[in-house]
Scaffold this motif. Sequence first.
Motif, short mmCIF file in Angstrom:
data_model
loop_
_atom_site.label_atom_id
_atom_site.label_comp_id
_atom_site.label_asym_id
_atom_site.label_seq_id
_atom_site.Cartn_x
_atom_site.Cartn_y
_atom_site.Cartn_z
N ILE A 4 0.86 -1.19 0.00
CA ILE A 4 0.00 0.00 0.00
C ILE A 4 0.89 1.24 0.00
CG2 ILE A 4 -1.80 1.27 1.25
CD1 ILE A 4 -2.55 -1.43 2.57
N ASP A 5 0.60 2.17 -0.87
CA ASP A 5 1.38 3.41 -0.93
C ASP A 5 1.36 4.09 0.44
OD1 ASP A 5 1.54 6.54 -1.48
OD2 ASP A 5 2.51 5.49 -3.15
N VAL A 6 2.51 4.63 0.84
CA VAL A 6 2.64 5.25 2.16
C VAL A 6 1.57 6.32 2.38
CG1 VAL A 6 4.17 6.58 3.68
CG2 VAL A 6 5.13 4.81 2.22
N SER A 7 1.28 7.08 1.37
CA SER A 7 0.30 8.17 1.50
C SER A 7 -1.12 7.64 1.68
CB SER A 7 0.37 9.10 0.28
OG SER A 7 0.05 8.38 -0.90
N LEU A 8 -1.35 6.38 1.32
CA LEU A 8 -2.69 5.80 1.41
C LEU A 8 -2.88 4.89 2.62
CD1 LEU A 8 -3.19 4.84 -2.36
CD2 LEU A 8 -4.00 6.89 -1.16
N ARG A 9 -1.79 4.60 3.31
CA ARG A 9 -1.87 3.72 4.46
C ARG A 9 -2.63 4.38 5.61
NH1 ARG A 9 4.22 2.07 5.10
NH2 ARG A 9 4.47 1.13 3.05
N MET A 10 -3.46 3.57 6.27
CA MET A 10 -4.16 4.05 7.45
C MET A 10 -3.23 3.96 8.65
SD MET A 10 -7.87 2.28 6.80
CE MET A 10 -8.65 3.13 8.15
N GLU A 11 -3.52 4.74 9.68
CA GLU A 11 -2.67 4.75 10.88
C GLU A 11 -2.57 3.36 11.50
OE1 GLU A 11 -2.35 6.91 15.26
OE2 GLU A 11 -3.94 7.49 13.88
N GLU A 12 -3.69 2.63 11.53
CA GLU A 12 -3.69 1.29 12.12
C GLU A 12 -2.76 0.34 11.37
OE1 GLU A 12 -4.17 -1.42 14.87
OE2 GLU A 12 -5.00 0.60 15.02
N GLN A 13 -2.67 0.51 10.05
CA GLN A 13 -1.76 -0.33 9.26
C GLN A 13 -0.31 -0.02 9.60
OE1 GLN A 13 -3.51 0.87 5.52
NE2 GLN A 13 -4.38 -1.18 5.19
N LEU B 4 0.67 1.05 12.49
CA LEU B 4 0.88 0.51 13.83
C LEU B 4 1.15 -0.99 13.77
CD1 LEU B 4 -1.83 2.43 15.90
CD2 LEU B 4 0.65 2.64 16.11
N VAL B 5 0.45 -1.70 12.90
CA VAL B 5 0.68 -3.14 12.75
C VAL B 5 2.10 -3.38 12.26
CG1 VAL B 5 0.05 -5.20 11.41
CG2 VAL B 5 -1.74 -3.76 12.39
N LEU B 6 2.52 -2.61 11.27
CA LEU B 6 3.88 -2.72 10.76
C LEU B 6 4.90 -2.49 11.89
CD1 LEU B 6 5.05 -1.16 7.41
CD2 LEU B 6 6.49 -1.03 9.42
N GLU B 7 4.66 -1.47 12.68
CA GLU B 7 5.56 -1.15 13.79
C GLU B 7 5.58 -2.27 14.82
OE1 GLU B 7 5.62 2.03 17.44
OE2 GLU B 7 5.05 2.79 15.47
N ARG B 8 4.40 -2.82 15.12
CA ARG B 8 4.33 -3.90 16.12
C ARG B 8 5.07 -5.14 15.66
NH1 ARG B 8 -1.64 -2.36 16.58
NH2 ARG B 8 -1.62 -0.84 18.27
N ILE B 9 4.98 -5.46 14.38
CA ILE B 9 5.71 -6.62 13.87
C ILE B 9 7.21 -6.43 14.05
CG2 ILE B 9 6.30 -7.90 11.75
CD1 ILE B 9 3.38 -7.45 10.84
N LEU B 10 7.69 -5.23 13.74
CA LEU B 10 9.12 -4.94 13.89
C LEU B 10 9.55 -4.97 15.35
CD1 LEU B 10 9.52 -2.12 11.21
CD2 LEU B 10 10.17 -4.52 11.01
N VAL B 11 8.69 -4.46 16.24
CA VAL B 11 9.00 -4.47 17.68
C VAL B 11 9.02 -5.91 18.20
CG1 VAL B 11 8.16 -3.81 19.98
CG2 VAL B 11 8.14 -2.14 18.12
N LEU B 12 8.09 -6.74 17.72
CA LEU B 12 8.07 -8.14 18.13
C LEU B 12 9.36 -8.84 17.72
CD1 LEU B 12 6.55 -10.54 19.36
CD2 LEU B 12 5.54 -10.95 17.10
N ILE B 13 9.82 -8.59 16.49
CA ILE B 13 11.08 -9.17 16.03
C ILE B 13 12.23 -8.71 16.93
CG2 ILE B 13 12.77 -9.18 14.13
CD1 ILE B 13 10.32 -8.88 12.23
N ARG B 14 12.25 -7.42 17.23
CA ARG B 14 13.30 -6.88 18.12
C ARG B 14 13.26 -7.55 19.49
NH1 ARG B 14 12.19 -1.66 21.38
NH2 ARG B 14 10.97 -3.31 22.37
#
Length: 198
Positions: free
Chosen positions: A142-151, A153-163
């Motif tokens: 999804i284009d960055v400009s079209l992404r919803m805030e919740e999407q 946050l999901v991306l961020e949570r996945i990266l935090v889980l990996i960390r």
Amino acid sequence: HRTAHRGPAQNPDDFRARTAETGRNGGVRTHRRGGPVRRRDNPDSHEYRRYMGHKKVVQTDLLPMLINYCNNPELSDVLLRLLVNLTNPAMLFFRSELPKDHAGRRTYLDLLEISHTYKEAFVKNSDIWSALAARLQKIMEIDVSLRMEEQNLVLERILVLIRNVLQVPANPQHEKIVDNDISIHDQILWALHGSGLF
């Protein structure tokens, strides 16, 4: 005859009953509300967090459920938030300083041991990485400009889980590593690579 409102668990016995509702591996019951329990944990003893660790809720419930329901945004987001919370580094709860008192030190070591069991679970349930990679890929398409805030946050949570999983310190004695064995950490890295996440 009124139906009693099920508010947050108020004591360990109530919490144990709630934990039993989390949805044993097999999907018979999937109790989706876990937030209030986390907020009620004792900040000194972390009783609920440790109880969930000893009962292997991550291994028997949360990881299998996230693998099975990764395409269900509502449920998978709740599971992802729980996993991020439960895998937070043990040191985080002690303001990055080892506790000096005996009780605090014992609690820290218990949380650390639980973290090691979680890290092993992410090796044994390696399909989790493929499921998360697929979820991540859908968001990245999804284009960055079209992404919803919740999407985002999901991306961020996945990266935090990996960390969170990667920064659990090695424990060669616990892993019983011999010269030619691959460490749990390297197995995680290999699973991440195989899933396409990295």
